[in-house]
Design a protein around this motif. Structure first.
Motif, PDB file in Angstrom:
ATOM      1  N   TYR A 487      -0.503   6.228  -7.414  1.00 24.23           N
ATOM      2  CA  TYR A 487      -0.827   5.040  -6.614  1.00 24.23           C
ATOM      3  C   TYR A 487      -0.732   5.275  -5.114  1.00 24.23           C
ATOM      4  CZ  TYR A 487       0.148   3.000 -11.196  1.00 24.23           C
ATOM      5  OH  TYR A 487       0.152   2.721 -12.537  1.00 24.23           O
ATOM      6  N   MET A 488      -0.803   6.505  -4.675  1.00 24.91           N
ATOM      7  CA  MET A 488      -0.498   6.834  -3.280  1.00 24.91           C
ATOM      8  C   MET A 488      -1.374   6.076  -2.286  1.00 24.91           C
ATOM      9  SD  MET A 488      -0.394  10.535  -1.387  1.00 24.91           S
ATOM     10  CE  MET A 488      -2.158  10.807  -1.500  1.00 24.91           C
ATOM     11  N   TYR A 489      -2.681   6.127  -2.458  1.00 25.31           N
ATOM     12  CA  TYR A 489      -3.571   5.506  -1.472  1.00 25.31           C
ATOM     13  C   TYR A 489      -3.387   3.995  -1.441  1.00 25.31           C
ATOM     14  CZ  TYR A 489      -5.642  10.132  -1.744  1.00 25.31           C
ATOM     15  OH  TYR A 489      -5.823  11.496  -1.726  1.00 25.31           O
ATOM     16  N   GLN A 490      -3.258   3.395  -2.622  1.00 25.92           N
ATOM     17  CA  GLN A 490      -3.037   1.957  -2.693  1.00 25.92           C
ATOM     18  C   GLN A 490      -1.717   1.561  -2.040  1.00 25.92           C
ATOM     19  OE1 GLN A 490      -1.579  -0.551  -6.270  1.00 25.92           O
ATOM     20  NE2 GLN A 490      -3.770  -0.264  -6.609  1.00 25.92           N
ATOM     21  N   GLU A 491      -0.662   2.320  -2.323  1.00 25.54           N
ATOM     22  CA  GLU A 491       0.663   1.996  -1.778  1.00 25.54           C
ATOM     23  C   GLU A 491       0.681   2.131  -0.251  1.00 25.54           C
ATOM     24  OE1 GLU A 491       3.306   0.860  -3.298  1.00 25.54           O
ATOM     25  OE2 GLU A 491       3.435   1.631  -5.338  1.00 25.54           O
ATOM     26  N   ARG A 492       0.064   3.186   0.252  1.00 28.84           N
ATOM     27  CA  ARG A 492       0.028   3.400   1.703  1.00 28.84           C
ATOM     28  C   ARG A 492      -0.682   2.252   2.407  1.00 28.84           C
ATOM     29  NH1 ARG A 492       0.296   9.374   2.389  1.00 28.84           N
ATOM     30  NH2 ARG A 492       2.478   9.526   2.991  1.00 28.84           N
ATOM     31  N   GLU A 497      -0.843  -2.694   5.700  1.00 30.73           N
ATOM     32  CA  GLU A 497      -1.468  -3.993   5.930  1.00 30.73           C
ATOM     33  C   GLU A 497      -0.461  -5.137   5.901  1.00 30.73           C
ATOM     34  OE1 GLU A 497      -4.641  -4.793   6.688  1.00 30.73           O
ATOM     35  OE2 GLU A 497      -5.012  -2.648   6.921  1.00 30.73           O
ATOM     36  N   ILE A 498       0.506  -5.063   4.994  1.00 29.98           N
ATOM     37  CA  ILE A 498       1.453  -6.168   4.844  1.00 29.98           C
ATOM     38  C   ILE A 498       2.622  -6.033   5.805  1.00 29.98           C
ATOM     39  CG2 ILE A 498       3.031  -7.277   3.201  1.00 29.98           C
ATOM     40  CD1 ILE A 498       1.016  -6.590   1.023  1.00 29.98           C
ATOM     41  N   GLY A 499       2.981  -4.787   6.156  1.00 29.00           N
ATOM     42  CA  GLY A 499       4.001  -4.588   7.168  1.00 29.00           C
ATOM     43  C   GLY A 499       5.379  -4.288   6.637  1.00 29.00           C
ATOM     44  N   TYR A 500       5.504  -3.257   5.794  1.00 28.11           N
ATOM     45  CA  TYR A 500       6.828  -2.776   5.388  1.00 28.11           C
ATOM     46  C   TYR A 500       6.776  -1.250   5.376  1.00 28.11           C
ATOM     47  CZ  TYR A 500       4.587  -2.598   0.726  1.00 28.11           C
ATOM     48  OH  TYR A 500       3.735  -2.354  -0.324  1.00 28.11           O
TER      49      TYR A 500
END
Length: 642
Positions: A487-492, A497-500
């Motif tokens: 899930y690397m690309y999705q997680e990055r 985008e969300i800010g964590y």
């Protein structure tokens, strides 16, 4: 006073008919150190001597540059061959991954040609990018029957074993005859549009309390966000389940049960794979993950107050007297409550508490929703994560736990090992904790439950070492599958985008080193304590060679069945079959299901192979080499005999 509660108690409450002796045995099995100055890394475990220097050794820099699955290793640090390490190593096993005759003994010439065709097609961007549209067009042009025949001659035949439990048996038997086992995986998925997926995800991950009060203070990472509601985005190596209702979860549980039974009936000590998000409403996984993370953050705050910052997870310990004083000042509970909780049978007499001790503080409540209490670091008070849970939400949480328990029991009854797949980091803390609780119950006599660790995560090593240490203290069999991650690309993108904070290792090399570090740690645990087990789930030849060298150094024969290898069906046969014929336990992930219903799976395989085939010509060159050898040797009609 309430503390974070763990699912061992929840599973017991969800199943009041569970054998009480077994439940007491589970909860009383926590072994505590009596050395007042010891840290967790020097506590003896039931299976061997104290870890001591081996924990330090596990943190050594990697000696080999590992490569991403499907890609060749960086040329700057070549892997020396042959596989065995020179020196006086007893029973060293050699595996020749260049011997195409042995690698493809199980394949007929038609199968070799199919592999070459499919892998070539996977390098064509226009075919891979538009694969769904092209398959839909082919179905219209050729009709359903001819389309299915065409798929079985190409992509479906390459990557999928068959349509049902009966049709997959010949392939499973053939692979077993050549030393390769099976991890059965029913690969049917809903073919949802992006809008449908987003709606389902938001409905499933947002509680009634949040719908009434959208501004409830929650960690951004553990809230549902519509722009990332379609969890398939950027993921090519993992199935995705979306929650619809409880009856669908029951149906998916039955599918997993059928997989377990089929695996038990087709092989000895087989594997079956499951996903937690298929078994219940993911709202609970989000909420429980947030609770676990907040309690760990609370521990870290208390450790910092005692000057214990910057240590590894296993090294951090809290002095009990200082801890009691801190909790009293924060107003977390009455002094007598704190004294009762942190002394006596709960923690022994070590005078310290580590993160595993901290996690074991269970408040035996009757409602699962009482689990979701978190410390407010501003006020020091314990507060419910959400102010309100409906009766149906409470029932949904219990049903998820019950389904997990049912699957584990079926695995035990059928002699099958259950492999719990990893998922996104906002679900993973809860998934890992539930899996560990299953291990504590069902891995007493042998490794039945396997947890999955994604080594592209920055916290992978801490997670592996903590779970290994818990297994040593309590005397159960640790089981791990190590992967680089899906899930690397999705997680990055989600973190940005969300800010964590980005949970992924900063670069490719760091992920390789993390995989090496985690693998080396578990191998050393196997060397010192034969209750540990690991599956090296990788398509990377250099990673496999490294593992074999370590086993030879340890004098660990493959027949001891402590180290397994895993690859996907239809990929990297030049790794799987030489391993199997050399006596190593090696398994193919074996997907199956009707042609039309596994198209999402086939789409991902095409995308994954595009990167692998462009990054490395090795598999195709070996296939050509074997085909030429057979033609020149007069084996034009070669068919495997088994």
């Amino acid at each position: 006073m309430s503390y974070a509660k763990l699912p061992a108690a929840l599973l017991a409450r969800a199943h009041p008919n569970m054998d009480p002796v077994r439940r007491i045995r589970l909860l009383s099995a926590r072994l505590r150190s009596t050395a007042s100055t010891s840290t967790s890394t020097t506590r003896p475990g039931p299976g061997g001597p104290p870890p001591g220097d081996r924990y330090a050794a596990a943190g050594k820099p990697a000696q080999v540059e590992l490569a991403r699955d499907g890609e060749s290793a960086p040329p700057a640090v070549p892997v020396p061959g042959p596989v065995p390490v020179p020196g006086p190593v007893a029973c060293a096993v050699e595996v020749d991954f260049d011997n195409t005759r042995e690698a493809y003994r199980s394949k007929g010439n038609v199968e070799l040609l199919r592999s070459l065709l499919v892998f070539k097609l996977c390098t064509l961007d226009v075919l891979v990018d538009r694969n769904k549209e092209l398959m839909a067009l082919s179905r219209k042009v050729f009709g359903q029957r001819l389309f299915e025949k065409l798929m079985k001659m190409t992509f479906y035949g390459q990557f999928v074993a068959g349509e049902d439990h009966e049709s997959i048996k010949p392939l499973i038997r053939k692979n077993q005859a050549f030393g390769v086992g099976a991890v059965l995986d029913y690969s049917v998925e809903e073919d949802l549009t992006q809008e449908e997926a987003e709606k389902k995800e938001m409905d499933a991950c947002v509680s009634e309390a949040e719908k009434e009060s959208p501004d409830i203070d929650r960690e951004k990472k553990y809230k549902a966000h519509r722009q990332f509601g379609d969890r398939r985005g950027g993921v090519i190596s993992a199935r995705t389940y979306f929650y619809a209702d409880e009856s669908k979860c029951d149906n998916q549980m039955e599918t997993f049960i059928n997989c377990i039974r089929a695996s038990g009936g087709s092989s000895v000590d087989g594997f079956s794979a499951i996903k937690m998000t298929a078994l219940g409403r993911p709202q609970f996984l989000l909420q429980f993950s947030e609770v676990l993370v907040k309690w760990r953050q609370f521990f870290n705050v208390l450790a910092a107050q005692q000057g214990k910052s910057g240590m590894t997870a296993l090294e951090q310990t809290l002095e009990l007297d200082q801890l009691k004083e801190s909790l009293t000042k924060l107003g977390v509970g009455a002094k007598n409550d704190i004294d009762n909780l942190l002394t006596g049978e709960n923690l022994g007499s070590s005078g310290t508490i580590d993160l595993l001790d901290w996690n074991s503080l269970i408040d035996d409540t009757t409602e699962i929703t009482n689990l979701l209490m978190v410390p407010n670091l501003q006020t020091g008070k314990l507060e419910p994560l959400l102010k309100k849970f409906t009766a149906e939400e409470e029932r949904q949480m219990k049903r998820m736990l019950q389904r997990v328990d049912v699957l584990a029991k079926h695995a035990m009854e059928n002699g099958v090992r259950l492999m719990v797949d990893a998922e996104q980091t906002y679900f993973q803390p809860a998934i890992s904790r539930l899996t560990v609780e299953m291990q504590r119950i069902f891995n007493r006599e042998k490794p039945t439950i396997f947890n999955t660790y994604q080594c592209y995560l920055q916290e992978a090593y801490d997670n592996v070492t903590m779970d290994v240490e818990l297994s040593r203290r309590e005397g159960w069999h640790f089981g791990a599958k190590l992967v680089r991650g899906a899930y690397m690309y999705q997680e990055r993108e989600r973190a940005r985008e969300i800010g964590y904070d980005d949970p992924i290792n900063p670069d490719y090399e760091a992920t390789n080193l993390m995989y090496h570090k985690c693998l080396e740690f578990v191998l050393e645990e196997i060397e010192h304590n034969r209750k540990a087990n690991v599956m090296v789930a990788s398509h990377n030849e250099d990673t496999v060679k490294f593992t074999i060298r370590k086993m030879n150094e340890m004098g660990l024969p493959p027949t001891e069945n402590k180290v397994y290898f895993g690859q996907l069906l239809g990929m990297c046969d030049q790794i799987s079959f030489p391993l199997g014929q050399a006596g190593f336990p090696v398994y193919k992930y074996v997907p199956y299901g009707p042609v039309n219903e596994v198209i999402p799976y086939l789409s991902r395989r095409a995308q994954e192979n595009r990167g692998m085939m462009k990054g490395s010509q090795r598999e195709r060159s070996l296939l050509w080499k074997e085909l030429r050898r057979r033609v020149l040797g007069g084996q034009i009609l070669y068919r495997p005999v088994w």
